[in-house]
Design a protein around this motif. Structure first.
Motif, PDB file in Angstrom:
ATOM      1  N   LYS A  85      24.192 141.884  18.717  1.00  0.00           N
ATOM      2  CA  LYS A  85      23.969 141.793  20.159  1.00  0.00           C
ATOM      3  C   LYS A  85      22.709 140.972  20.454  1.00  0.00           C
ATOM      4  CE  LYS A  85      24.251 146.372  20.502  1.00  0.00           C
ATOM      5  NZ  LYS A  85      25.065 147.063  19.502  1.00  0.00           N
ATOM      6  N   VAL A  86      22.821 140.095  21.413  1.00  0.00           N
ATOM      7  CA  VAL A  86      21.700 139.227  21.775  1.00  0.00           C
ATOM      8  C   VAL A  86      21.284 139.541  23.202  1.00  0.00           C
ATOM      9  CG1 VAL A  86      20.945 136.841  22.064  1.00  0.00           C
ATOM     10  CG2 VAL A  86      22.630 137.406  20.295  1.00  0.00           C
ATOM     11  N   ILE A  87      19.999 139.822  23.401  1.00  0.00           N
ATOM     12  CA  ILE A  87      19.511 140.138  24.740  1.00  0.00           C
ATOM     13  C   ILE A  87      18.319 139.237  25.045  1.00  0.00           C
ATOM     14  CG2 ILE A  87      18.630 141.991  26.257  1.00  0.00           C
ATOM     15  CD1 ILE A  87      20.119 143.341  23.301  1.00  0.00           C
ATOM     16  N   VAL A  88      18.322 138.648  26.242  1.00  0.00           N
ATOM     17  CA  VAL A  88      17.208 137.794  26.647  1.00  0.00           C
ATOM     18  C   VAL A  88      16.648 138.293  27.971  1.00  0.00           C
ATOM     19  CG1 VAL A  88      18.178 135.794  25.472  1.00  0.00           C
ATOM     20  CG2 VAL A  88      18.654 136.116  27.889  1.00  0.00           C
ATOM     21  N   ASP A  89      15.482 137.755  28.331  1.00  0.00           N
ATOM     22  CA  ASP A  89      14.753 138.140  29.552  1.00  0.00           C
ATOM     23  C   ASP A  89      13.937 139.387  29.231  1.00  0.00           C
ATOM     24  OD1 ASP A  89      13.997 139.442  32.010  1.00  0.00           O
ATOM     25  OD2 ASP A  89      15.428 138.187  33.059  1.00  0.00           O
ATOM     26  N   VAL A 123      14.632 142.726  30.972  1.00  0.00           N
ATOM     27  CA  VAL A 123      15.944 143.257  30.581  1.00  0.00           C
ATOM     28  C   VAL A 123      15.843 143.826  29.159  1.00  0.00           C
ATOM     29  CG1 VAL A 123      18.360 142.661  30.120  1.00  0.00           C
ATOM     30  CG2 VAL A 123      17.216 141.707  32.133  1.00  0.00           C
ATOM     31  N   TYR A 164      16.492 147.669  27.699  1.00  0.00           N
ATOM     32  CA  TYR A 164      17.415 147.857  26.580  1.00  0.00           C
ATOM     33  C   TYR A 164      16.747 148.656  25.453  1.00  0.00           C
ATOM     34  CZ  TYR A 164      20.465 146.897  22.609  1.00  0.00           C
ATOM     35  OH  TYR A 164      21.281 147.030  21.508  1.00  0.00           O
ATOM     36  N   PRO A 219      23.937 150.661  26.631  1.00  0.00           N
ATOM     37  CA  PRO A 219      22.710 149.881  26.867  1.00  0.00           C
ATOM     38  C   PRO A 219      22.933 148.367  26.857  1.00  0.00           C
ATOM     39  CG  PRO A 219      22.264 151.636  25.307  1.00  0.00           C
ATOM     40  CD  PRO A 219      23.749 151.649  25.549  1.00  0.00           C
ATOM     41  N   TYR A 220      23.796 147.885  25.976  1.00  0.00           N
ATOM     42  CA  TYR A 220      24.018 146.434  25.924  1.00  0.00           C
ATOM     43  C   TYR A 220      24.756 145.957  27.179  1.00  0.00           C
ATOM     44  CZ  TYR A 220      25.522 141.826  24.472  1.00  0.00           C
ATOM     45  OH  TYR A 220      25.749 140.473  24.428  1.00  0.00           O
ATOM     46  N   MET A 275      23.524 143.310  30.006  1.00  0.00           N
ATOM     47  CA  MET A 275      24.285 142.140  30.454  1.00  0.00           C
ATOM     48  C   MET A 275      24.435 142.137  31.979  1.00  0.00           C
ATOM     49  SD  MET A 275      24.937 140.080  28.016  1.00  0.00           S
ATOM     50  CE  MET A 275      23.274 140.522  27.493  1.00  0.00           C
ATOM     51  N   ARG A 325      22.401 143.477  34.181  1.00  0.00           N
ATOM     52  CA  ARG A 325      21.097 143.106  34.767  1.00  0.00           C
ATOM     53  C   ARG A 325      20.835 141.612  34.598  1.00  0.00           C
ATOM     54  NH1 ARG A 325      18.959 148.264  31.857  1.00  0.00           N
ATOM     55  NH2 ARG A 325      18.831 149.772  33.559  1.00  0.00           N
TER      56      ARG A 325
END
Lengths: 234, 234
Positions: A62-66, A69, A73, B88-89, B93, B95
């Motif tokens: 899973k890739v999360i940016v910002d 945010v 997470y 959570p993921y 996404m 947000r």
């Protein structure tokens, strides 16, 4: 299968530090990968094709940016040592002030440091107004989160404590007069004395050289623009 | 003691609609107070001294501003019919895309409508790029939240469905070519057919008159600037 956590970062980015501090205080092991923000890697462009910026959190597949945010997470995925308070109103206030500092203080303090003439004066006025609002919020408390020195807001706006002093020196401006901002000044000392923070921050000298270099070239380069805009990568 | 909820709003603000839709779908009763954003009331200035903008949510003695912060507060305070997904993921996404649409689409679509020449061309190109990213996210799904037509992201970016068509008419530009954006086009019809949405949106004619008036005067007035900047009040 062991969980794998990676952070793509840049050594002096306030947005990256938020993520690093949050993971460290929750005891989540992670691999830190330094990115050259002036010469973006294929890896960065592939992982964050929308904004092409750090920080990027990679958790297994899973890739999360910002960074904001990512903070939410992290808090939801690893609930130990919660960052956000429990009460919905207190959570709202923490989120509000975190955004406020990015949008109203980072931008204006940056402009006060990098611009000249009337633009500088206006930015300086706005910086002081923003600092006054933050001082008002902190007044009478040790930390924004009451006694919790690791609360969401500390992590989110802790950048003030290491970046503002550097910009003060570069611009020969005193943003944080201790008499005018006693609560922020006291909070800053405690924050910078915190071992978890200390071990992550780059040496002051390195920061000074880096930001002096930026001013010398008067290049409003990618990083500075990111700091000044504070719109996306936070 | 009965709980009291008030919303300070402006009749065509996309930031206000988010809050109104969220409260309505959760069945939370509230008093709506229309503010004149061109002549701000003492009430607004006192309740939101930092940003001086709508929406403002007043819940008993608690005041919350910033539409995204308000959405989280609403979801946490009235947990029935959750807006945000559980995972959570997926929350991250939702947000992320909500912010993306404000920062990358609202700004550029607005500029495409209100500017001229090269600035308009650049804005139009950026608008199309943003729409393509959103189309890619929606492709193969009925709603952003899968089958949940009231998910966070619908509420957060539902403004696309009523504002883009108005701006299209005013600027004589087709942003949403159904052939190029089939998923968004199908989603738009379903969204606008939703009784909860229908009963809250102002008549198309009124929106056209309002935005035509703005263009006629070529006044980049407070509301338009707010839409164009998309930095603070969302």
């Amino acid at each position: 299968m062991a969980t794998k956590v990676k952070v793509l970062g840049f050594w002096c980015s306030p947005f990256v530090f938020r993520v690093v501090w949050a993971l460290k205080l929750k005891g989540v092991e992670f691999e830190y990968i330094e990115e050259d923000v002036f010469n973006k890697s294929t890896r960065l462009l592939e992982l964050n094709p929308v904004h092409k910026k750090v920080p990027v959190l990679v958790h297994d597949d899973k890739v999360i940016v910002d960074s904001f945010v990512i903070l939410e997470y992290i808090d939801e995925t690893w609930p130990q040592d919660p960052l956000l308070p429990r009460d919905p109103y207190e959570r709202a206030m923490a989120r509000f002030w975190a955004k406020f500092a990015d949008e109203k203080l980072m931008q204006t303090a940056c402009k006060s440091t990098w611009t000249k003439g009337e633009e500088k004066e206006d930015a300086l006025k706005a910086t002081m107004e923003a600092l006054e609002k933050i001082e008002g919020e902190l007044k009478g408390k040790s930390y924004f989160g009451g006694e919790n020195k690791y609360a969401y807001l500390e992590i989110a706006i802790g950048w003030i404590n290491y970046l503002i002093p550097i910009w003060e020196e570069i611009a020969s401006i005193q943003f944080l007069d201790p008499k005018r901002f006693p609560a922020i000044t006291a909070w800053k000392s405690k924050f910078l004395d915190n071992p978890l923070i200390k071990e992550t921050l780059p040496p002051r000298e390195k920061l000074l050289i880096y930001f002096h270099e930026r001013v010398k070239h008067w290049e409003i380069d990618a990083t500075i623009r990111e700091l000044a805009e504070t719109k996306l990568e936070n």
